[in-house]
Design a protein around this motif. Structure first.
Motif, short mmCIF file in Angstrom:
data_model
loop_
_atom_site.label_atom_id
_atom_site.label_comp_id
_atom_site.label_asym_id
_atom_site.label_seq_id
_atom_site.Cartn_x
_atom_site.Cartn_y
_atom_site.Cartn_z
N PRO A 145 0.81 -1.23 0.00
CA PRO A 145 0.00 0.00 0.00
C PRO A 145 0.84 1.28 0.00
CG PRO A 145 -0.86 -1.59 1.59
CD PRO A 145 0.47 -2.10 1.14
N GLN A 146 1.92 1.28 0.77
CA GLN A 146 2.75 2.49 0.82
C GLN A 146 3.59 2.63 -0.46
OE1 GLN A 146 4.35 3.74 4.76
NE2 GLN A 146 4.06 1.59 5.29
N MET A 147 4.07 1.51 -0.98
CA MET A 147 4.82 1.56 -2.22
C MET A 147 3.97 2.12 -3.35
SD MET A 147 5.18 -0.12 -5.36
CE MET A 147 4.47 -1.73 -5.13
N MET A 148 2.71 1.71 -3.41
CA MET A 148 1.83 2.18 -4.47
C MET A 148 1.61 3.69 -4.39
SD MET A 148 1.03 -0.02 -6.71
CE MET A 148 -0.37 0.79 -7.46
N ARG A 149 1.55 4.23 -3.19
CA ARG A 149 1.38 5.67 -3.03
C ARG A 149 2.54 6.42 -3.66
NH1 ARG A 149 2.83 9.22 1.16
NH2 ARG A 149 3.41 7.49 2.51
N PHE A 150 3.74 5.90 -3.47
CA PHE A 150 4.92 6.55 -4.06
C PHE A 150 5.05 6.25 -5.55
CE2 PHE A 150 6.27 6.04 0.45
CZ PHE A 150 6.39 7.39 0.76
N ALA A 151 4.57 5.09 -5.99
CA ALA A 151 4.77 4.66 -7.38
C ALA A 151 3.72 5.21 -8.34
CB ALA A 151 4.77 3.14 -7.46
N LEU A 152 2.53 5.55 -7.84
CA LEU A 152 1.44 5.91 -8.74
C LEU A 152 1.75 7.08 -9.68
CD1 LEU A 152 -1.83 5.33 -6.69
CD2 LEU A 152 -1.29 4.44 -8.96
N PRO A 153 2.39 8.15 -9.23
CA PRO A 153 2.72 9.22 -10.20
C PRO A 153 3.59 8.71 -11.36
CG PRO A 153 2.94 10.04 -7.97
CD PRO A 153 2.74 8.56 -7.85
N GLY A 154 4.57 7.88 -11.04
CA GLY A 154 5.42 7.32 -12.09
C GLY A 154 4.67 6.33 -12.96
N ILE A 155 3.81 5.51 -12.34
CA ILE A 155 2.99 4.56 -13.10
C ILE A 155 2.09 5.32 -14.08
CG2 ILE A 155 1.11 2.89 -12.93
CD1 ILE A 155 2.34 1.92 -10.32
N GLY A 156 1.48 6.39 -13.59
CA GLY A 156 0.60 7.17 -14.45
C GLY A 156 1.35 7.78 -15.62
N ASN A 157 2.53 8.31 -15.35
CA ASN A 157 3.32 8.91 -16.42
C ASN A 157 3.73 7.86 -17.45
OD1 ASN A 157 4.97 11.23 -17.50
ND2 ASN A 157 6.60 9.77 -17.08
N ASN A 158 4.20 6.70 -16.96
CA ASN A 158 4.60 5.62 -17.88
C ASN A 158 3.43 5.12 -18.70
OD1 ASN A 158 7.22 5.77 -16.91
ND2 ASN A 158 6.93 4.12 -15.43
N TRP A 159 2.25 5.04 -18.08
CA TRP A 159 1.07 4.57 -18.80
C TRP A 159 0.70 5.52 -19.94
CZ3 TRP A 159 -2.31 1.35 -20.61
CH2 TRP A 159 -3.59 1.79 -20.99
N LEU A 160 0.72 6.81 -19.67
CA LEU A 160 0.37 7.78 -20.70
C LEU A 160 1.36 7.74 -21.86
CD1 LEU A 160 -0.69 10.85 -18.50
CD2 LEU A 160 -2.15 9.16 -19.61
#
Length: 229
Positions: A145-160
């Motif tokens: 859960p904590q890792m996802m909080r930090f990773a989501l901005p990068g995940i979103g950028n990579n997805w776009l």
């Protein structure tokens, strides 16, 4: 009139683009988690493999990698069929696109997950083990859960970026959105109009993606105080 004649073609291209992006994302996430685990494992051999993977893939342009990987896979397959005496097997452009994009963007997700894992305080993991939790439970209840909080901005950028990179697969013959818009434009001699329509569709996809990503960012930020402005 253009939409009446070529609307189904554009819709089919959009659906193909979304399937390609989603499946490539799944491959990227798996490779990203594996790559991050390798770089953080403490094993010099695994860390070296992970470092070579991310360094090489991020240094070479996506278009060059797309061509190299697609034709390399086809050449390797041709050699195998020749040795076995089989008829030539042509690689399906869709599966080639999924595997190639997944392999390329797995390198970017590797660094995203590695940074996110390192951002979680080690003391919280030690506290979970001290409390008697198993390794899998610590991962599910504390680390993930904590890792996802930090990773989501990068995940979103990579997805776009991944969504836009699906346009590269048109060079290997896949009829995704860009290829469909080009075919429609050449048939009507109105290439600008259909290219503009493709751009609007990509904008709609990324806008909807941002809404979903914003929801997940709020979901994984529950209980976290925001800094005062």
């Amino acid at each position: 009139m253009y939409f009446h004649d070529f609307g189904p073609l554009l819709w089919a291209g959009t659906a193909e683009t979304m399937k390609l992006a989603m499946l490539s994302l799944c491959v990227s996430l798996v490779l990203g988690l594996a790559g991050a685990a390798a770089k953080l494992s403490g094993s010099r051999a695994l860390a070296a493999v992970g470092t070579c993977y991310t360094t090489l893939i991020r240094a070479v342009p996506d278009l060059v990698l797309m061509l190299l990987l697609f034709y390399a896979m086809q050449i390797l397959l041709n050699h195998c069929t020749d040795l076995l005496g089989w008829e030539q097997i042509d690689i399906d452009p869709f599966m080639a696109g999924v595997m190639t994009l997944g392999f390329i963007y797995g390198a970017y997700f590797t660094e995203t997950f590695r940074g996110a894992f390192l951002a979680v305080p080690r003391g919280q993991l030690d506290a979970g083990f001290a409390y008697g939790m198993s390794g899998s439970r610590v991962f599910r209840r504390i680390l993930f859960p904590q890792m996802m909080r930090f990773a989501l901005p990068g995940i979103g950028n990579n997805w776009l970026v991944l969504v836009k990179a699906t346009a590269l697969v048109s060079i290997v013959g896949l009829a995704e959105l860009v290829k469909a818009s080009q075919d429609a434009g050449k048939s009507t001699l109105n290439l600008f109009f259909f290219t503009f329509v493709a751009g609007v569709i990509y904008l709609a996809i990324t806008t909807m993606s941002n809404i979903v990503l914003h929801y997940f960012e709020r979901r994984y930020s529950v209980g976290v105080r925001r800094p005062a402005l």
